[in-house]
Design a protein around this motif. Structure first.
Motif, mmCIF file in Angstrom:
data_model
loop_
_atom_site.group_PDB
_atom_site.id
_atom_site.type_symbol
_atom_site.label_atom_id
_atom_site.label_comp_id
_atom_site.label_asym_id
_atom_site.label_seq_id
_atom_site.Cartn_x
_atom_site.Cartn_y
_atom_site.Cartn_z
ATOM 1 N N GLN A 13 77.051 4.722 29.460
ATOM 2 C CA GLN A 13 75.685 4.660 28.957
ATOM 3 C C GLN A 13 75.007 3.457 29.600
ATOM 4 O OE1 GLN A 13 76.130 4.372 24.711
ATOM 5 N NE2 GLN A 13 76.838 6.481 24.486
ATOM 6 N N PRO A 14 73.782 3.617 30.108
ATOM 7 C CA PRO A 14 73.117 2.517 30.841
ATOM 8 C C PRO A 14 73.027 1.222 30.053
ATOM 9 C CG PRO A 14 71.909 4.581 31.102
ATOM 10 C CD PRO A 14 72.962 4.836 30.064
ATOM 11 N N GLU A 15 72.878 1.340 28.725
ATOM 12 C CA GLU A 15 72.717 0.127 27.916
ATOM 13 C C GLU A 15 74.055 -0.505 27.542
ATOM 14 O OE1 GLU A 15 72.838 3.682 25.164
ATOM 15 O OE2 GLU A 15 71.905 3.149 27.071
ATOM 16 N N ARG A 16 75.169 0.163 27.867
ATOM 17 C CA ARG A 16 76.489 -0.394 27.545
ATOM 18 C C ARG A 16 77.359 -0.338 28.792
ATOM 19 N NH1 ARG A 16 79.073 2.006 22.200
ATOM 20 N NH2 ARG A 16 80.511 0.321 22.737
ATOM 21 N N LEU A 17 77.392 -1.429 29.530
ATOM 22 C CA LEU A 17 78.137 -1.479 30.783
ATOM 23 C C LEU A 17 79.604 -1.806 30.511
ATOM 24 C CD1 LEU A 17 75.662 -3.411 33.109
ATOM 25 C CD2 LEU A 17 76.096 -0.937 33.035
ATOM 26 N N LEU A 18 80.482 -1.040 31.133
ATOM 27 C CA LEU A 18 81.908 -1.332 31.073
ATOM 28 C C LEU A 18 82.274 -2.378 32.119
ATOM 29 C CD1 LEU A 18 84.615 -0.670 29.777
ATOM 30 C CD2 LEU A 18 84.869 1.220 31.381
ATOM 31 N N PHE A 19 81.691 -2.244 33.313
ATOM 32 C CA PHE A 19 81.863 -3.233 34.381
ATOM 33 C C PHE A 19 80.483 -3.748 34.791
ATOM 34 C CE2 PHE A 19 85.402 -0.147 35.298
ATOM 35 C CZ PHE A 19 86.410 -0.940 34.768
ATOM 36 N N ILE A 48 86.743 5.527 39.448
ATOM 37 C CA ILE A 48 85.775 4.996 40.411
ATOM 38 C C ILE A 48 86.411 4.898 41.792
ATOM 39 C CG2 ILE A 48 84.471 2.915 41.055
ATOM 40 C CD1 ILE A 48 83.974 2.462 38.064
ATOM 41 N N LEU A 49 87.659 4.436 41.851
ATOM 42 C CA LEU A 49 88.354 4.324 43.131
ATOM 43 C C LEU A 49 88.636 5.691 43.744
ATOM 44 C CD1 LEU A 49 90.888 1.481 42.242
ATOM 45 C CD2 LEU A 49 89.007 1.320 43.870
ATOM 46 N N SER A 50 88.821 6.698 42.892
ATOM 47 C CA SER A 50 89.112 8.034 43.404
ATOM 48 C C SER A 50 87.857 8.764 43.864
ATOM 49 C CB SER A 50 89.809 8.871 42.333
ATOM 50 O OG SER A 50 88.905 9.208 41.293
ATOM 51 N N GLY A 51 86.679 8.283 43.434
ATOM 52 C CA GLY A 51 85.436 8.971 43.765
ATOM 53 C C GLY A 51 84.990 9.942 42.701
ATOM 54 N N ASP A 52 85.760 10.089 41.610
ATOM 55 C CA ASP A 52 85.352 10.973 40.524
ATOM 56 C C ASP A 52 84.144 10.426 39.774
ATOM 57 O OD1 ASP A 52 87.421 12.604 41.211
ATOM 58 O OD2 ASP A 52 88.695 12.127 39.497
ATOM 59 N N LEU A 53 84.000 9.106 39.752
ATOM 60 C CA LEU A 53 82.843 8.452 39.144
ATOM 61 C C LEU A 53 82.168 7.576 40.185
ATOM 62 C CD1 LEU A 53 84.319 7.295 35.691
ATOM 63 C CD2 LEU A 53 82.834 9.267 36.107
ATOM 64 N N ASN A 54 80.851 7.500 40.122
ATOM 65 C CA ASN A 54 80.080 6.667 41.046
ATOM 66 C C ASN A 54 79.510 5.469 40.300
ATOM 67 O OD1 ASN A 54 80.337 8.301 43.419
ATOM 68 N ND2 ASN A 54 78.852 9.732 42.528
ATOM 69 N N PRO A 55 79.787 4.252 40.765
ATOM 70 C CA PRO A 55 79.229 3.070 40.100
ATOM 71 C C PRO A 55 77.718 2.982 40.312
ATOM 72 C CG PRO A 55 80.339 2.434 42.129
ATOM 73 C CD PRO A 55 80.616 3.900 41.936
ATOM 74 N N GLN A 56 77.032 2.346 39.363
ATOM 75 C CA GLN A 56 75.592 2.155 39.498
ATOM 76 C C GLN A 56 75.259 1.125 40.583
ATOM 77 O OE1 GLN A 56 76.795 2.130 36.063
ATOM 78 N NE2 GLN A 56 76.196 4.268 35.785
ATOM 79 N N ALA A 57 76.208 0.217 40.832
ATOM 80 C CA ALA A 57 76.003 -0.797 41.869
ATOM 81 C C ALA A 57 77.364 -1.273 42.350
ATOM 82 C CB ALA A 57 75.185 -1.973 41.328
#
Length: 327
Positions: A13-19, A48-57
């Motif tokens: 969620q944009p308002e709750r960053l994990l990283f 994220i490392l596998s490419g299944d998720l894309n980081p916002q930055a």
């Protein structure tokens, strides 16, 4: 292949960053274990490392070159990375060969046969290539899943808690495979138990609050945790004031600005002749040793007692052996 993360920002969620600006480095051909409490983001980081998720930055790179997903593939991911999750992702009514082949792309039929032959020999599954996933054992399924991941010839292999919820035999199968891969690939593994991290890591990365809290070899991190969280993730520990240890056990502890020292049970000795008198609170039989909880000067200590026989009702003393005695 090394893996370098710089400024990784991600949240479901944009308002709750994990990283929020995560930086991390994973050296080439080393086994790296990610350790942290539930919800710390270990599995998310693998995705994220596998490419299944894309980081916002942020960026992921190797040798100064940023990673880019393959444009000729309909599935997300990086060609040089293989991700093995806890379900192993085998199609139940496909044969072993078919489950391996479906992970391959961009190869000729002859090259696919050569790759399948190679991984089937290495993972000892050559005799089940024509059997369906529903007809093989749990240990064989694990080997097929590893073979399918390795068939992509990845330089980096990501494994999400590979020993979780496995019985003894299957866990031993996985350990054999990880030992075979050690030094041959860059392995990044998540774990939830200290034994999984200490036994097979070249480096342990403690993940907390969206950052790498401490990274070190298993030996150094076990003996010199940065704080109480790092100590707690690697097994039994004792948190004690430094001045209490120095005064009562005539030792000099190197100064590092901390008021407390985190010690392990093997830093203490139970005996009947020297040290401070203590009260035995409980003793847990662990096979070839006992883990004993004692009370001394209103402090509670875990003490490692070697041997298969321990008499809690006897009078015991506890002594510290973590540092050399002062002159």
């Amino acid at each position: 292949m090394e893996v370098v993360l710089r400024g990784i920002t991600f949240g479901y969620q944009p308002e709750r960053l994990l990283f929020d600006g995560l930086n991390a480095e994973f050296e080439s051909n080393k086994t790296h274990v990610l350790l942290g409490k539930s919800g710390s983001g270990k599995s998310t980081l693998l995705k994220i490392l596998s490419g299944d998720l894309n980081p916002q930055a942020g960026t992921i790179s190797s040798d100064g070159q940023p990673w880019h997903q393959s444009e000729d593939s309909v599935l997300p991911g990086y060609r040089h990375v293989a991700f093995l999750n806890q379900e192993f992702d085998l199609l139940p009514f496909c044969t072993t060969k078919e489950n391996i082949r479906r992970r391959l792309s961009g190869y000729s039929p002859e090259e696919e046969e050569e790759i399948i032959r190679d991984v089937s020999i290495k993972l000892d599954i050559k005799n089940i290539l024509n059997r369906r996933a529903t007809d093989i054992s749990g240990g064989q399924k694990q080997r097929v899943a590893f073979a399918a991941a390795l068939a992509r010839r990845p330089k980096i292999l990501l494994l999400d808690e590979p020993l979780s919820n496995q019985d003894f035999e299957n866990a031993e199968n996985i350990k054999d495979i990880l030992q075979y891969l050690r030094g041959r690939k860059t392995l990044i593994i998540t774990a939830h138990e200290e034994s999984e991290a200490l036994g097979r890591a070249d480096a342990i990365h403690i993940l907390d609050n969206g950052c790498i809290l401490q990274k070190d070899t298993p030996e150094r991190l076990f003996e010199h945790p940065k704080n109480e969280l790092c100590a707690s993730l690697l097994g039994y520990y004792n948190k004690l004031p430094k001045d209490w240890i120095e005064i009562n056990f005539k030792v000099q502890i190197p100064e590092n600005g901390d008021e407390y020292l985190f010690t392990r049970p093997h830093h203490w000795v139970l005996n009947k002749t020297f040290g401070l008198p203590c009260h035995i609170m409980r003793s847990e039989y662990q096979g070839m040793y006992h883990m004993v909880l004692v009370e001394v000067d209103s402090f509670y200590l875990y003490v490692f007692y070697p041997g298969t026989r321990f008499e809690p009702q006897d009078r015991w003393k506890v002594a510290y052996q973590g540092f050399k005695r002062s002159l």
